[in-house]
Design an enzyme around this catalytic site. Structure first.
Site, PDB file in Angstrom:
ATOM      1  N   ARG A  45      -0.981   8.628 -11.333  1.00 52.57           N
ATOM      2  CA  ARG A  45      -1.955   9.666 -11.517  1.00 52.57           C
ATOM      3  C   ARG A  45      -2.303  10.366 -10.216  1.00 52.57           C
ATOM      4  NH1 ARG A  45      -6.074   5.929 -14.762  1.00 52.57           N
ATOM      5  NH2 ARG A  45      -4.521   4.341 -14.323  1.00 52.57           N
ATOM      6  N   GLY A  46      -1.938   9.746  -9.090  1.00 51.62           N
ATOM      7  CA  GLY A  46      -2.410  10.201  -7.786  1.00 51.62           C
ATOM      8  C   GLY A  46      -2.038  11.616  -7.374  1.00 51.62           C
ATOM      9  N   GLU A 101       4.756  13.460  -5.015  1.00 47.82           N
ATOM     10  CA  GLU A 101       4.092  12.155  -4.911  1.00 47.82           C
ATOM     11  C   GLU A 101       2.857  12.278  -4.025  1.00 47.82           C
ATOM     12  OE1 GLU A 101       3.203   9.500  -5.952  1.00 47.82           O
ATOM     13  OE2 GLU A 101       4.401   7.783  -5.332  1.00 47.82           O
ATOM     14  N   ASP A 102       1.875  11.415  -4.249  1.00 42.71           N
ATOM     15  CA  ASP A 102       0.669  11.442  -3.412  1.00 42.71           C
ATOM     16  C   ASP A 102       0.932  10.791  -2.054  1.00 42.71           C
ATOM     17  OD1 ASP A 102       0.873   8.878  -4.507  1.00 42.71           O
ATOM     18  OD2 ASP A 102      -1.219   8.740  -5.102  1.00 42.71           O
ATOM     19  N   ASP A 105       4.282   4.745   0.730  1.00 43.02           N
ATOM     20  CA  ASP A 105       3.755   3.594   1.451  1.00 43.02           C
ATOM     21  C   ASP A 105       4.924   2.644   1.748  1.00 43.02           C
ATOM     22  OD1 ASP A 105       1.460   2.038   2.368  1.00 43.02           O
ATOM     23  OD2 ASP A 105       1.661   0.819   0.581  1.00 43.02           O
ATOM     24  N   PHE A 154      -6.211   2.677   4.386  1.00 44.06           N
ATOM     25  CA  PHE A 154      -6.313   2.887   2.944  1.00 44.06           C
ATOM     26  C   PHE A 154      -7.100   4.166   2.711  1.00 44.06           C
ATOM     27  CE2 PHE A 154      -7.253   2.364  -1.491  1.00 44.06           C
ATOM     28  CZ  PHE A 154      -6.062   1.839  -1.951  1.00 44.06           C
ATOM     29  N   VAL A 155      -6.491   5.119   2.028  1.00 46.10           N
ATOM     30  CA  VAL A 155      -7.130   6.428   1.853  1.00 46.10           C
ATOM     31  C   VAL A 155      -7.454   6.719   0.388  1.00 46.10           C
ATOM     32  CG1 VAL A 155      -6.113   7.430   3.937  1.00 46.10           C
ATOM     33  CG2 VAL A 155      -4.884   7.596   1.767  1.00 46.10           C
ATOM     34  N   ASP A 161      -6.968   7.257  -5.481  1.00 42.23           N
ATOM     35  CA  ASP A 161      -8.087   6.382  -5.845  1.00 42.23           C
ATOM     36  C   ASP A 161      -8.127   5.063  -5.092  1.00 42.23           C
ATOM     37  OD1 ASP A 161      -5.706   5.361  -7.275  1.00 42.23           O
ATOM     38  OD2 ASP A 161      -7.135   3.926  -8.092  1.00 42.23           O
ATOM     39  N   ARG A 167     -11.199   9.717  -6.794  1.00 36.45           N
ATOM     40  CA  ARG A 167     -10.117  10.706  -6.977  1.00 36.45           C
ATOM     41  C   ARG A 167     -10.648  12.129  -6.858  1.00 36.45           C
ATOM     42  NH1 ARG A 167      -5.381   8.259  -9.072  1.00 36.45           N
ATOM     43  NH2 ARG A 167      -5.754   6.490 -10.451  1.00 36.45           N
TER      44      ARG A 167
HETATM   45  P1  IMP Z   1       4.873   2.454  -2.535  1.00 40.29           P
HETATM   46  O1  IMP Z   1       5.770   2.123  -3.676  1.00 40.29           O
HETATM   47  O2  IMP Z   1       4.424   1.242  -1.791  1.00 40.29           O
HETATM   48  O3  IMP Z   1       5.414   3.507  -1.614  1.00 40.29           O
HETATM   49  O4  IMP Z   1       3.551   2.928  -3.223  1.00 40.29           O
HETATM   50  C1  IMP Z   1       3.113   4.181  -3.284  1.00 40.29           C
HETATM   51  C2  IMP Z   1       1.893   4.193  -4.185  1.00 40.29           C
HETATM   52  O5  IMP Z   1       0.915   3.211  -3.795  1.00 40.29           O
HETATM   53  C3  IMP Z   1       1.205   5.514  -4.087  1.00 40.29           C
HETATM   54  O6  IMP Z   1       1.701   6.415  -5.035  1.00 40.29           O
HETATM   55  C4  IMP Z   1      -0.235   5.138  -4.361  1.00 40.29           C
HETATM   56  O7  IMP Z   1      -0.452   5.140  -5.756  1.00 40.29           O
HETATM   57  C5  IMP Z   1      -0.378   3.736  -3.859  1.00 40.29           C
HETATM   58  N1  IMP Z   1      -0.980   3.753  -2.509  1.00 40.29           N
HETATM   59  C6  IMP Z   1      -0.365   3.528  -1.333  1.00 40.29           C
HETATM   60  N2  IMP Z   1      -1.205   3.653  -0.315  1.00 40.29           N
HETATM   61  C7  IMP Z   1      -2.403   3.987  -0.850  1.00 40.29           C
HETATM   62  C8  IMP Z   1      -3.696   4.277  -0.281  1.00 40.29           C
HETATM   63  O8  IMP Z   1      -3.929   4.279   0.941  1.00 40.29           O
HETATM   64  N3  IMP Z   1      -4.686   4.593  -1.167  1.00 40.29           N
HETATM   65  C9  IMP Z   1      -4.479   4.618  -2.517  1.00 40.29           C
HETATM   66  N4  IMP Z   1      -3.291   4.372  -3.090  1.00 40.29           N
HETATM   67  C10 IMP Z   1      -2.261   4.047  -2.256  1.00 40.29           C
HETATM   68 MG    MG Z   2       1.003   6.548  -7.056  1.00 41.32          MG
END
Ligand code: IMP
Ligand code: MG
Length: 179
Positions: A45-46, A101-102, A105, A154-155, A161, A167
């Protein structure tokens, strides 16, 4: 704001985000100058706020579709196993596609989603992430366009969210725990 064991410190203002989106859209328009219609795929949803601003700034014909992926099980740790909770409504074979994508990470979500969509044989597949935390990467993946690289914080806000809260903040803030 009572009842929360954290406060949110402003990190990237709404104005900075808007300016960055303008610049990114000019690059995306150049990349897809020849397209008939671009399929813009938001990862729920981000990315819902980002995609809304992005498509309104883009001077291209677009279609909007959504995909929901989850890399978290019931635990707080990433399971490193990405599940598709909601698939696209439309087909993308032979189409120009931009994945939105938001945050990237660890990279597991983006890598999995790009692999999945690539297998559907789009004509051109590109990706954009509003935020990137390169220091957290566990699998090699990079978006074609990135809004802002940020440190390991963490943002929240602008669609992103913390336990489904924050959000609706118009800016990106970092979470600071107070207890
Ligand atoms: P990845 O698979 O670890 O790259 O995860 C990415 C997803 O983790 C993002 O789409 C977010 O939904 C969540 N995420 C990663 N970092 C943060 C953060 O700082 N705040 C909130 N959600 C996060
Ligand atoms: Mg996400």
């Amino acid at each position: 704001m009572t009842g929360r064991p954290y406060v949110v410190d402003r990190m990237i203002s709404a104005k900075q985000i808007a300016a960055r989106i303008e610049a990114l859209c000019r690059e995306i328009e150049t990349e897809f100058a020849e397209t008939d219609k671009l399929v813009v795929v938001g990862l729920l949803r981000g990315s819902f706020v980002f995609i809304a601003d992005l498509v309104r700034e883009l001077d291209l014909d677009v279609e909007v579709d959504f995909l929901e992926a989850s890399s978290y099980g019931d635990a707080t740790e990433s399971s490193r196993e990405v599940r598709i909770l909601k698939d696209l409504r439309g087909g993308i074979e032979g189409r120009d596609v931009l994945v939105v994508e938001d945050i990237i990470d660890t990279g597991f979500t983006m890598k999995h989603v790009l692999g999945l969509l690539k297998a559907r044989k789009p004509k051109r597949l590109r990706s954009i992430a509003l935020l990137d935390k390169p220091s957290r990467r566990e699998v090699a993946v990079k978006a074609d366009w990135t809004g802002f690289e940020i440190p390991d914080e963490f943002v929240v806000g602008y669609g992103i969210d913390y336990a489904q809260r924050n959000r609706n903040l118009p800016y990106i803030g970092k979470v600071r725990f107070t207890e």
